[in-house]
Each structure stands twice: as structure tokens, then as C-alpha cells.
Write an enzyme that holds these catalytic residues in place. Structure first.
Site, PDB file in Angstrom:
ATOM      1  N   ASP A  16       5.090   5.231  -6.893  1.00 55.24           N
ATOM      2  CA  ASP A  16       5.889   4.201  -6.239  1.00 55.24           C
ATOM      3  C   ASP A  16       6.890   4.829  -5.249  1.00 55.24           C
ATOM      4  OD1 ASP A  16       6.697   1.348  -6.212  1.00 55.24           O
ATOM      5  OD2 ASP A  16       8.605   2.106  -6.950  1.00 55.24           O
ATOM      6  N   GLU A  76       2.098   5.509  -2.665  1.00 56.97           N
ATOM      7  CA  GLU A  76       2.537   4.291  -1.993  1.00 56.97           C
ATOM      8  C   GLU A  76       3.563   4.745  -0.952  1.00 56.97           C
ATOM      9  OE1 GLU A  76       5.056   0.256  -2.085  1.00 56.97           O
ATOM     10  OE2 GLU A  76       5.737   2.110  -2.981  1.00 56.97           O
TER      11      GLU A  76
HETATM   12  C1  NOJ Z   1       6.967  -0.839  -4.378  1.00 58.60           C
HETATM   13  C2  NOJ Z   1       6.423  -1.764  -5.404  1.00 58.60           C
HETATM   14  O1  NOJ Z   1       5.076  -2.035  -5.125  1.00 58.60           O
HETATM   15  C3  NOJ Z   1       7.292  -2.999  -5.354  1.00 58.60           C
HETATM   16  O2  NOJ Z   1       6.761  -4.042  -6.113  1.00 58.60           O
HETATM   17  C4  NOJ Z   1       8.681  -2.613  -5.811  1.00 58.60           C
HETATM   18  O3  NOJ Z   1       9.538  -3.722  -5.670  1.00 58.60           O
HETATM   19  C5  NOJ Z   1       9.243  -1.461  -4.983  1.00 58.60           C
HETATM   20  N1  NOJ Z   1       8.275  -0.425  -4.766  1.00 58.60           N
HETATM   21  C6  NOJ Z   1      10.426  -0.850  -5.661  1.00 58.60           C
HETATM   22  O4  NOJ Z   1      10.030  -0.134  -6.802  1.00 58.60           O
END
Ligand code: NOJ
Ligand code: CA
Length: 543
Positions: A208, A269
Site C-alpha cells: 500500500d 501500489e
Molecule cells: C490505498 C488504498 O487502496 C486505499 O484504499 C487507502 O485508503 C489508501 N491507500 C491509504 O492506505
């Protein structure tokens, strides 16, 4: 362009990965919240769909201030989702069925309820426990101004003041304090967390906010007037996005993974400019990074063509594989997105409307065409739960049920992401369309949601579910990471045409039908008609 793969093949190289947003997948105990038992009870559905792997959104102990991306204990399962024993059973059951399991690791921030943050905030200014986070004095005569002008991704300032007068950084909600990745204990703790889950058989991690871990330690202000936060992540030397010092951290994680048996992977991500994604994919770092450029492509032949071409070219010199993503739990579902006029800001549209702009039927037709376009491409395809049912965005959820912190933090300007997180419909009838035996559900489903249910679609040969099922099977049979990809010439300008392995794909982005008389071996059409033409906004696969 012809591109023949000579790279090492791994299980993810050409995988179809299914994203499970656990809270909304299936409820096993009737409390209206999806859980691991619910997922266990639907494993055969995933086998039937033909997926190679599942990525499960965070399932750790969490107050769920941001849907579980606020973790209070990385080694415990959130009690509303089950227990560690359930998680272990899930990993075992998936493996028994030949399905890999990707966990979601959240290293940029913890929950405010994490023992570390509790310790930091209950300790005196200057205590070493505070160094695990970014806790600093403010500016102004009395420290009454935040240390920098940084904004939270969810809206509002990225700093919140503690009772003792210091400020802590949170690039997301105030309940998600950012960790200090220059602190040795933070590094050691996450190495240990990785091993904890690798020991339990986890095959990979989705990381993440992979582009956010390191902050400029001089804490400069950002020129907000010229740079919107997410867009400015394209900027070099940004104070908190996409910094070079992130990469050695990834290298240390990768070494841990590589020490384990079998093939374990990391997928990033990273919301960075497409030209900078390759940095994360250098040897010894991530094996994959989500292709958000493809997700953001508007319904336009040139835009799709350029996005695909750029990704394939960018991956060619790397060990990494392309990934293809149309949807996830953070964006408007594509069958609604493609039904809005191209210039629409789909994040704002649910508030600003007007709803007459939406052509739902057109959107859903295009989403099916996009599915064939994506599933024929070389690399990994990520399918977000419900995408295989063609679910639309539930953009008209009433304000009083909204749970996403974006709603509040944006001061009611943005509805946020709840509309793509509505519990799945499994059955035609019942109060929660089979999501929960009790009829409970944590977010309301639209009326007649059961029409889109798995049960209804299984009975209908022409359903989106059956389209996905066939496409996933054909993709396995006729394409592959080691097969050549080439653009096909000789089709009208508005038709996207490629061949990958033995499979050819045409997508009609234009407004007139394309005769298909010259094509004999049609495998699948996105509109499921048997006419000898390719209608606008549809796709065809043939040999
Ligand atoms: C990306 C995640 O996919 C999202 O759902 C989240 O709110 C943010 N990162 C913060 O962790
Ligand atoms: Ca439950």
C-alpha cells in the site's frame, strides 16, 4: 511492433488475479460484514471463475477508520473478519485449489490505535517512541501552525495537533499516522511482519502507498498553488512522494521474500507518473506495479492503444510483467465510468451530476468490451470483485450511510469510494441478495441488486459472469507470458486490433459496425451476439 517474451516465467507472469474486498465479499456469520468464513464458503466460485490468485485487502486488526488500511496489529486478524486460524485455513484451502494468496501490507502508516502510536502519544515530547512516527513542533510563535503546508490525500491538512502541542503527520486520515521509515525499529518490525505471513504461506504482498514511505527530512513546504497533491507525485524530488530513498527499503523486503521457498512476489501500489513506474521494477525490487495509466484510460481507441503500447515497451527491458487493471476498491466501477461523458470528473460527478449524463447501458457494454481487451493482453490481469458481474457504481448512496473518510474530509464535496464497495449479490432473492444469510449488510445494496447476482448470472449464458469465465479460460489456453504480442494492421482507425499468442482481439471504439465476414474462428464476442459484425463499443476474440 512485435514483442516476444524471453523472460523467466513465474506464477504471476500471466496470472489472472481476483481482488477480494473482504468486508463486502460474503458474510459467514450473519453480522452484515464480510469475513474469512464467507470467503471460505465461496472458494469454489473462484475456482470456477478460473483465477490463479487472490489479493485480499487488509484483514488485520483495525478500527476500520479507512476500511482496514488503518492497522492496529499486523499479526492479528480483525475480529469482525475472523481469527488467525481462519486466515491459515484460507491460505491452505486456496493452495489446495492451486490458488496463490497475496496479502495487503500497509507500511506507510498504522492506525492511531496501534500500540506504537499509543506509546508515542502518551510519552513526553522527545521520547524515542515518537521517532517511529513524524511528530514535530509546529510553526508560528506558539507552534500553532502545522510544520508544513502538506495536504492529506483525503482532504484537509496532513498534520494533526496533539494535546501537548506537537503535530503528527498523516498523508491520509488523522486515524492513520505516517511511520518514519528512517527509524531502525520500523524497518525491523516490518521485516518481521513479512516473515510472519511468509511463514504462514502467503505468496505475495500488495504494498500500500508504495510511493509514499519516505519524506524529505527537511520538511519543506509544497507549492500547492501549482501542484495538486496526487498530480504532483509526477514531480522529481517531491517532499513525500516517489522519493529515491524508497528503493533500498524495497530491496530489503525482496531479499526476505527471495530467502523463502517457492516464488513470492511484491506488487506495488504506486501512483506515480507512468515514466517513473520502471524505477520500482528494477531487478531485486518489485516484480509488478499496478498499471493505473490503463485504469485511467478514457474510452478512446488512441488512449487505449497508447496506454497498452507504453506499458509493453516499458516492461520490455525489465524482468517485470505488465499488469492490467480496470477497477479496484478506490475508483468508480468501470461500467459506470465508461457511461459518463469523457471529460467528466468521475470522482466529483456523484455529487455534482446531473444524473442524466450517465448512459448506464452504454457503460456496461463498454465494460464488457474492455474486459476482452484486457484479458487478451500479456501480463497479469487484476479483476476487482463484482467486475465479473458487471456491477455498476452505486453512486446514489444516501449521505448518512457513507463510511469512507473521504466524504467527511472533503467537507462533503466528494462522496468517496463506498459506491464500489457495496456487498456482492450472490442470490436473486433475499434482503441482502445472499451476501448474508441474516439479510444484514454493512452498506445498503440497491433495489433489485439480485438481478445482477451470481445465481442469476450463472443461469444466463449471455451474462457478464459467463463472459468472464469463458474469457479467463480462453486466455489461459491461447495466450501466455511467453507468447508474442503484435498490433494487427489493416483495420479501420477506430478499431483497436492486436494478436497475442494464437488469440486475436478487435475492439470497436467507433460509431459504425465492422463487418466480420472475413473472420471464421470467432471465440467470443463481448455482446454475445452471433451476427457477423462487430457493433460499436464491443469486442471480439478470434483465432
Ligand atoms: C490505498 C488504498 O487502496 C486505499 O484504499 C487507502 O485508503 C489508501 N491507500 C491509504 O492506505
Ligand atoms: Ca460477518
Amino acid at each position: 511492433m512485435e514483442n516476444t517474451r524471453e523472460k523467466a516465467q513465474s506464477w504471476w507472469s500471466h496470472a489472472t488475479v481476483y481482488q477480494v474486498y473482504i468486508r463486502s465479499f460474503a458474510d459467514g456469520n450473519g453480522d452484515g460484514i464480510g469475513d474469512i468464513e464467507g470467503l471460505l464458503s465461496r472458494m469454489d466460485y473462484l475456482v470456477d471463475l478460473g483465477v490463479d490468485a487472490i489479493w485480499i485487502n487488509p484483514w488485520y486488526e483495525s478500527p476500520l477508520a479507512d476500511g482496514g488500511y488503518d492497522v492496529s496489529d499486523y499479526r492479528a486478524i480483525e475480529s469482525r473478519y475472523g481469527t488467525l486460524a481462519h486466515a491459515e485455513e484460507l491460505i491452505g484451502q486456496a493452495h489446495d485449489r492451486g490458488i496463490k494468496v497475496i496479502a495487503d501490507l500497509v507500511p506507510n502508516h498504522t492506525s492511531e490505535k496501534h500500540a506504537w502510536f499509543r506509546e508515542a502519544t502518551s510519552s513526553n515530547v522527545g521520547h524515542q517512541s515518537r521517532d517511529r512516527y513524524h511528530i514535530r513542533d509546529g510553526k508560528g510563535l506558539d507552534g500553532e501552525l502545522p510544520p508544513t503546508n502538506w495536504e492529506s490525500v483525503f482532504g484537509g491538512p496532513a498534520w494533526t495537533r496533539l494535546d501537548d502541542g506537537q503535530w503528527y503527520l498523516h498523508l491520509f486520515a488523522p486515524e492513520q499516522p505516517d511511520l518514519n521509515w528512517n527509524n531502525a525499529e520500523v524497518k525491523e518490525e516490518f521485516a518481521s511482519i513479512l516473515r510472519f505471513w511468509l511463514d504462514r504461506g502467503i505468496d505475495g504482498f500488495r504494498i500500500d502507498v508504495a510511493h509514499g514511505l519516505i519524506k524529505d527530512e527537511t520538511f519543506p513546504d509544497i507549492d500547492l498553488a501549482s501542484a495538486k497533491l496526487l498530480e504532483s507525485s509526477q514531480m522529481e524530488n517531491h517532499p513525500h512522494w516517489d522519493r529515491d530513498e524508497i528503493l533500498p527499503i524495497v530491496a530489503s523486503w525482496r531479499k526476505i521474500l527471495d530467502d523463502y521457498d517457492g516464488e513470492r512476489m511484491l506488487v506495488a501500489e504506486a501512483w506515480v507518473h507512468p515514466t517513473r513506474v520502471g524505477r520500482y521494477l528494477q531487478p531485486g525490487l518489485y516484480q509488478q506495479s499496478f498499471n493505473f495509466d490503463f485504469l485511467e484510460a478514457s474510452w478512446d481507441r488512441e488512449v487505449f492503444h497508447t496506454s497498452i503500447q507504453k506499458s509493453i515497451e516499458a516492461m520490455a527491458p525489465l524482468e517485470a510483467d505488465s499488469t492490467w487493471v480496470l477497477s479496484n476498491h478506490d475508483v468508480m466501477r468501470e461500467s459506470t465510468r465508461y457511461g459518463l461523458p469523457p471529460e467528466t470528473d468521475w470522482r466529483a460527478w456523484p455529487m455534482e451530476g446531473p444524473s442524466s449524463l450517465l448512459d448506464a447501458e452504454l457503460g456496461s457494454q463498454r465494460a464488457r468490451a474492455a474486459a476482452l481487451c484486457m484479458l487478451g493482453l500479456p501480463g497479469s490481469c487484476y479483476i476487482y470483485q463484482g467486475q465479473e458481474l458487471g456491477l455498476p457504481e452505486v453512486w446514489d448512496l444516501p449521505e448518512d450511510v457513507l463510511d469512507d473518510p473521504v466524504w467527511e474530509r472533503s467537507g462533503g464535496k466528494l462522496k468517496g469510494r463506498d459506491g464500489c464497495r457495496v456487498p456482492l449479490p450472490w442470490k436473486q432473492d433475499g434482503a441482502s441478495a445472499g451476501f448474508s444469510e441474516s439479510g444484514e449488510r454493512w452498506l445498503p445494496q440497491p433495489e433489485h441488486w439480485g438481478v445482477l447476482s451470481v445465481e442469476a448470472q450463472q443461469k444466463d449464458a449471455a451474462s457478464t459472469l459467463n463472459l468472464y469465465k469463458q474469457a479467463v479460460a480462453l486466455r489461459k489456453k491461447f495466450c501466455g507470458a511467453d507468447k508474442a504480442f503484435t498490433w494487427l494492421e489493416g483495420f479501420p482507425d477506430e478499431v483497436l486490433a492486436y494478436k497475442h499468442g494464437d488469440l486475436s482481439c478487435l475492439v470497436n471504439f467507433g460509431s459504425s459496425p465492422l463487418p466480420l465476414d472475413a473472420i471464421d474462428n470467432v471465440l467470443l464476442k463481448s455482446d454475445r451476439t452471433h451476427t457477423a459484425e462487430l457493433a460499436p463499443d464491443t469486442a471480439v476474440w478470434f483465432l
